[in-house]
Design a protein around this motif. Structure first.
Motif, PDB file in Angstrom:
ATOM      1  N   ALA A  80      -2.227   6.824  -1.765  1.00  0.00           N
ATOM      2  CA  ALA A  80      -1.132   7.781  -1.560  1.00  0.00           C
ATOM      3  C   ALA A  80      -0.043   7.583  -2.599  1.00  0.00           C
ATOM      4  CB  ALA A  80      -0.566   7.617  -0.150  1.00  0.00           C
ATOM      5  N   ASN A  81       0.336   6.348  -2.865  1.00  0.00           N
ATOM      6  CA  ASN A  81       1.379   6.074  -3.867  1.00  0.00           C
ATOM      7  C   ASN A  81       0.938   6.493  -5.260  1.00  0.00           C
ATOM      8  OD1 ASN A  81       3.123   4.994  -1.955  1.00  0.00           O
ATOM      9  ND2 ASN A  81       2.367   2.898  -2.239  1.00  0.00           N
ATOM     10  N   THR A  90       3.809  14.030  -1.740  1.00  0.00           N
ATOM     11  CA  THR A  90       4.420  13.286  -0.625  1.00  0.00           C
ATOM     12  C   THR A  90       3.375  12.786   0.370  1.00  0.00           C
ATOM     13  OG1 THR A  90       4.789  15.369   0.585  1.00  0.00           O
ATOM     14  CG2 THR A  90       6.604  14.536  -0.791  1.00  0.00           C
ATOM     15  N   PHE A  91       2.256  12.276  -0.105  1.00  0.00           N
ATOM     16  CA  PHE A  91       1.234  11.737   0.780  1.00  0.00           C
ATOM     17  C   PHE A  91       1.677  10.387   1.357  1.00  0.00           C
ATOM     18  CE2 PHE A  91      -1.611  14.293  -2.088  1.00  0.00           C
ATOM     19  CZ  PHE A  91      -2.088  15.147  -1.109  1.00  0.00           C
ATOM     20  N   SER A  92       1.164  10.085   2.538  1.00  0.00           N
ATOM     21  CA  SER A  92       1.287   8.747   3.116  1.00  0.00           C
ATOM     22  C   SER A  92      -0.115   8.200   3.323  1.00  0.00           C
ATOM     23  CB  SER A  92       2.031   8.806   4.450  1.00  0.00           C
ATOM     24  OG  SER A  92       1.210   9.397   5.452  1.00  0.00           O
ATOM     25  N   GLY A  93      -0.213   6.937   3.669  1.00  0.00           N
ATOM     26  CA  GLY A  93      -1.522   6.345   3.906  1.00  0.00           C
ATOM     27  C   GLY A  93      -2.292   7.038   5.012  1.00  0.00           C
ATOM     28  N   GLN A 285      -3.341   0.495  -7.735  1.00  0.00           N
ATOM     29  CA  GLN A 285      -1.984   0.017  -7.986  1.00  0.00           C
ATOM     30  C   GLN A 285      -1.592   0.176  -9.451  1.00  0.00           C
ATOM     31  OE1 GLN A 285      -2.192  -3.991  -6.464  1.00  0.00           O
ATOM     32  NE2 GLN A 285      -1.286  -3.407  -4.483  1.00  0.00           N
ATOM     33  N   GLY A 286      -2.572   0.272 -10.329  1.00  0.00           N
ATOM     34  CA  GLY A 286      -2.292   0.487 -11.741  1.00  0.00           C
ATOM     35  C   GLY A 286      -1.699  -0.742 -12.406  1.00  0.00           C
ATOM     36  N   GLY A 287      -0.737  -0.526 -13.278  1.00  0.00           N
ATOM     37  CA  GLY A 287      -0.159  -1.632 -14.027  1.00  0.00           C
ATOM     38  C   GLY A 287      -0.576  -1.590 -15.478  1.00  0.00           C
ATOM     39  N   ILE A 288      -0.050  -2.499 -16.260  1.00  0.00           N
ATOM     40  CA  ILE A 288      -0.246  -2.457 -17.704  1.00  0.00           C
ATOM     41  C   ILE A 288      -1.710  -2.613 -18.098  1.00  0.00           C
ATOM     42  CG2 ILE A 288       0.206  -4.939 -18.007  1.00  0.00           C
ATOM     43  CD1 ILE A 288       1.612  -4.152 -20.667  1.00  0.00           C
TER      44      ILE A 288
END
Length: 428
Positions: A80-81, A90-93, A285-288
């Motif tokens: 969702a994030n 605007t999604f939630s889990g 979560q993504g990230g570099i």
């Protein structure tokens, strides 16, 4: 035997194996026989799973408990994030369901929602067969090569106007398999307006979203949030096809549909593999590390697509430059007379002859809903060592163009296959 069993048998009887899986098995068989084959058939990402995600899977290999039917809650929150950050949604889990591949979720949604299936043609090979298995009506929506094989709002409106109240699901896939092309913001806005007018549920298949060659993927959910379900997963942008993890994100007003899917899931697949779900949290979560991986894989795919497009155009093959994913959908209409003179009368015969003469395995346009006599085909330019290519691009400056020298060193089989295809058509 009950009536439902009889109907199911009739729906399944005569259906062929998925064309993409079939060509992959045939290619592997020919390779095992010692023949040189260039695998442009199965659309499997050539890139390795990012190391940080592999590490997370290793760390969670001991996870053995059944997880919730709808998916591991931290994963649902991460998905969702991810969607919210990418598209300002605007999604939630609680709006997310996780399954063993988006393919399984697509099957279940057609099972629980009684409505016709609308598919722009050409389309991915499994949408229509799934509907046929379940017994849903499938309607192909017209597109044209002149419009990059994309659905127009006008065509959608024209089709739906005959019965404005009929329940329908429109599958919109972009960047597109089999064309590698995608929609602009304005095109998505126009389609969204028509979908809202007729109350169409849009299943937005965005599994290739992160593979947009310039990183500029847009979702129709931004313009039609109340009626759009976003489908994504790990198979294409994360190189994890065999991990089998797919996700659907629902607007809150379609929660009843998510609930219905969860009921069917509880009686079929139960839950998705626990270690895979734990690892997928790190991916979403993504990230570099993930951003660098995506940046480099996009650079490579864009360079290959540009090279192949230039070679095909110079040969007289009609095709648009791909904008995402790792596909091209060329038309060989300029060679129609020469093909017919060799008694090659349809796209299936053409692809079979190409495989026999050149060793290049491609799929006919007829596998994607196009007329067999059209002489179109899909090419999945994935037959190269993705790990080697990413390692090589890592040491290059970000603004350095990946030239033919880079491709010859890191994507040799793609270069050879492209040359063989072009030479074959030149020799007709």
């Amino acid at each position: 035997m009950g009536l439902s069993n009889i109907n199911l048998n009739l729906n399944v009887r005569g259906l062929p194996v998925s064309a993409t899986l079939d060509i992959n098995e045939k290619s592997n068989k020919l390779l095992a026989e010692g023949k040189q084959i260039y695998k442009f058939g199965l659309g499997q990402s050539p890139f390795p799973v990012p190391q940080v995600v592999v590490n997370e899977l290793r760390n969670n290999a001991h996870q053995k408990d059944y997880l919730p039917v709808r998916g591991y809650q931290p994963l649902r929150e991460a998905i969702a994030n991810y969607l919210n950050n990418a598209h300002n949604l605007t999604f939630s889990g609680d709006d997310i369901i996780v399954g063993p591949g988006s393919k399984e979720l697509m099957f279940i949604i057609q099972l629980v929602y009684y409505g016709d299936l609308l598919i722009p043609t050409p389309s991915w090979v499994s949408y229509a067969p799934q509907a046929e298995i379940i017994g849903r009506h499938v309607y192909w929506l017209k597109t044209s090569e002149d419009n990059k094989w994309l659905l127009t709002a006008e065509e959608l409106d024209k089709f739906c106007s005959s019965d404005a109240t009929k329940p329908r699901i429109l599958i919109l896939n972009y960047p597109n398999n089999p064309t590698g092309l995608t929609y602009t913001k304005d095109e998505l806005k126009s389609i969204a307006e028509v979908a809202r007018k007729y109350g169409i549920i849009v299943l937005s298949d965005e599994i290739y979203g992160e593979t947009h060659h310039d990183g500029n993927h847009y979702s129709i959910a931004k313009y039609y949030p109340e009626g759009t379900i976003i489908s994504t997963g790990l198979s294409k942008w994360c190189g994890a096809g065999g991990w089998r993890l797919g996700t659907f994100a629902f607007p809150k007003n379609l929660r009843w549909l998510l609930d219905a899917m969860a009921v069917v899931a509880s009686e079929t697949f139960t839950s998705t593999s626990a270690p895979i779900q734990y690892a997928a949290v790190r991916a979403f979560q993504g990230g570099i590390e993930i951003e660098r991986y995506l940046w480099n894989s996009r650079r490579i795919l864009k360079a290959i697509g540009s090279y192949m497009h230039e070679k095909f155009i110079s040969t007289g093959i009609s095709v648009d430059k791909p904008e995402g994913a790792f596909y091209m959908f060329p038309s060989f209409k300029n060679f129609a007379d020469k093909l017919k003179s060799r008694s090659i009368l349809n796209s299936s015969q053409m692809c079979s002859q190409i495989l026999e003469d050149t060793g290049v395995a491609i799929l006919p346009g007829s596998a994607f809903g196009r007329p067999s006599e059209e002489y179109t085909a899909r090419l999945a330019y994935v037959d190269f060592d993705g790990a080697k290519a990413i390692a090589s691009v890592e040491v290059l400056a970000k603004d350095k163009e990946l030239d033919i020298e880079f491709l010859e060193k890191n994507c040799e089989k793609v270069i050879i296959a492209t040359e063989r295809l072009c030479d074959w058509f030149k020799s007709l």
